[in-house]
Design a protein around this motif. Structure first.
Motif, PDB file in Angstrom:
ATOM      1  N   GLU A 180      44.275 -24.553 -30.802  1.00  0.00           N
ATOM      2  CA  GLU A 180      43.788 -24.123 -29.497  1.00  0.00           C
ATOM      3  C   GLU A 180      43.932 -25.263 -28.482  1.00  0.00           C
ATOM      4  OE1 GLU A 180      39.783 -22.808 -30.186  1.00  0.00           O
ATOM      5  OE2 GLU A 180      40.413 -21.233 -31.591  1.00  0.00           O
ATOM      6  N   HIS A 181      44.435 -24.927 -27.289  1.00  0.00           N
ATOM      7  CA  HIS A 181      44.620 -25.924 -26.239  1.00  0.00           C
ATOM      8  C   HIS A 181      44.657 -25.212 -24.895  1.00  0.00           C
ATOM      9  CE1 HIS A 181      48.640 -24.448 -27.267  1.00  0.00           C
ATOM     10  NE2 HIS A 181      49.002 -24.765 -26.041  1.00  0.00           N
ATOM     11  N   VAL A 182      44.502 -25.971 -23.822  1.00  0.00           N
ATOM     12  CA  VAL A 182      44.488 -25.365 -22.486  1.00  0.00           C
ATOM     13  C   VAL A 182      45.591 -25.898 -21.583  1.00  0.00           C
ATOM     14  CG1 VAL A 182      42.028 -24.844 -22.601  1.00  0.00           C
ATOM     15  CG2 VAL A 182      42.766 -27.035 -21.646  1.00  0.00           C
ATOM     16  N   ASN A 183      46.241 -26.976 -21.982  1.00  0.00           N
ATOM     17  CA  ASN A 183      47.347 -27.546 -21.208  1.00  0.00           C
ATOM     18  C   ASN A 183      48.129 -28.498 -22.109  1.00  0.00           C
ATOM     19  OD1 ASN A 183      45.815 -29.951 -21.348  1.00  0.00           O
ATOM     20  ND2 ASN A 183      44.844 -29.557 -19.365  1.00  0.00           N
ATOM     21  N   ALA A 184      49.147 -29.142 -21.544  1.00  0.00           N
ATOM     22  CA  ALA A 184      50.007 -30.017 -22.355  1.00  0.00           C
ATOM     23  C   ALA A 184      49.233 -31.204 -22.922  1.00  0.00           C
ATOM     24  CB  ALA A 184      51.190 -30.503 -21.525  1.00  0.00           C
ATOM     25  N   GLY A 233      39.896 -26.653 -38.690  1.00  0.00           N
ATOM     26  CA  GLY A 233      38.955 -27.749 -38.497  1.00  0.00           C
ATOM     27  C   GLY A 233      39.097 -28.410 -37.140  1.00  0.00           C
ATOM     28  N   VAL A 234      40.335 -28.590 -36.684  1.00  0.00           N
ATOM     29  CA  VAL A 234      40.567 -29.186 -35.368  1.00  0.00           C
ATOM     30  C   VAL A 234      40.051 -28.262 -34.271  1.00  0.00           C
ATOM     31  CG1 VAL A 234      42.341 -29.931 -33.725  1.00  0.00           C
ATOM     32  CG2 VAL A 234      42.529 -30.561 -36.140  1.00  0.00           C
ATOM     33  N   ASN A 235      40.336 -26.972 -34.384  1.00  0.00           N
ATOM     34  CA  ASN A 235      39.866 -26.021 -33.368  1.00  0.00           C
ATOM     35  C   ASN A 235      38.344 -26.013 -33.262  1.00  0.00           C
ATOM     36  OD1 ASN A 235      42.494 -25.243 -32.787  1.00  0.00           O
ATOM     37  ND2 ASN A 235      42.440 -23.466 -34.133  1.00  0.00           N
ATOM     38  N   LYS A 236      37.685 -26.078 -34.394  1.00  0.00           N
ATOM     39  CA  LYS A 236      36.219 -26.079 -34.396  1.00  0.00           C
ATOM     40  C   LYS A 236      35.683 -27.291 -33.637  1.00  0.00           C
ATOM     41  CE  LYS A 236      32.273 -25.781 -37.567  1.00  0.00           C
ATOM     42  NZ  LYS A 236      31.853 -25.701 -38.993  1.00  0.00           N
ATOM     43  N   ALA A 237      36.362 -28.435 -33.806  1.00  0.00           N
ATOM     44  CA  ALA A 237      35.907 -29.666 -33.153  1.00  0.00           C
ATOM     45  C   ALA A 237      36.239 -29.695 -31.662  1.00  0.00           C
ATOM     46  CB  ALA A 237      36.534 -30.873 -33.850  1.00  0.00           C
TER      47      ALA A 237
END
Length: 214
Positions: A29-33, A50-54
């Motif tokens: 999950e991300h919102v920009n570059a 795990g990364v998305n949760k954090a």
């Protein structure tokens, strides 16, 4: 390591992948570059889940290099302490944020050479950012792609660099943009390491894996 599939077979493999999933996407999950770059750097030796949760609570407060620097290493550590190697990753993210501000006017560069000059950013991370952030047909080879490529004959190679070259050299150009996503998803959910789900595989008849499961 098996032999490379011939061109007509390769074209049919990716035609089927494209038909089944025309617009594959990465699962980080991300919102920009910038948040994409950070997420990929954090995902080394960690799961996307795990990364998305954090990062769900991190992006609202630190979605630019400037905001990440304002948050600081301790603040970042608080957000990502559930991720493996979080202290080293926090140092790298703060350092790369500082370099983005100092050298690139706070923008994520669109060249591989510039990306790999950043702390904690290797070729695989750079390729993910080039592909997902900038739309380049860059191939980020992970363990899933390495396994699928060698089992199936789609992109065999003795190491990740060789597999990357095999994708670039042999996947028909019209499928290059999404090739690594199709292969990652196939390896993650179908062509798994221990018990591949060959009965559910849409390229079973084209794959050269000799130990297909029933």
């Amino acid at each position: 390591m098996g032999a490379q599939l011939d061109y007509p077979t390769m074209k049919e493999v990716f035609r089927r992948f494209a038909e089944a999933n025309p617009h594959p996407e990465g699962e980080l999950e991300h919102v920009n570059a910038f948040t994409l770059l950070v997420a990929v750097a954090l995902s080394a030796q960690a799961t996307d889940v795990g990364v998305n949760k954090a990062t769900r609570a991190l992006w609202p407060v630190a979605d630019t290099p400037q905001k990440m620097l304002a948050l600081g290493e301790e603040g970042l550590t608080h957000h990502i302490k559930s991720i493996g190697l979080y202290r080293t990753k926090a140092k790298n993210v703060i350092a790369l944020s500082r370099l983005l501000v100092e050298r690139f006017d706070g923008q994520v560069p669109s060249s591989r050479a510039a990306l790999v000059s950043l702390p904690g950013v290797g070729r695989k991370t750079a390729n993910v950012v080039l592909n997902m952030g900038w739309g380049h047909p860059a191939q980020a080879v992970d363990t899933h792609i390495f396994r699928v490529g060698n089992r199936s004959g789609i992109c065999p190679g003795k190491d990740v660099d060789a597999v990357e070259r095999a994708i670039e050299d042999n996947v028909p150009v019209e499928f290059q943009r999404h090739a690594h996503h199709w292969l990652i998803l196939h390896g993650r959910y179908i062509c798994t390491a221990r018990k591949p789900r060959c009965a559910d595989c849409l390229i079973r008849d084209l794959c050269r894996y000799e130990e297909k499961t029933a």
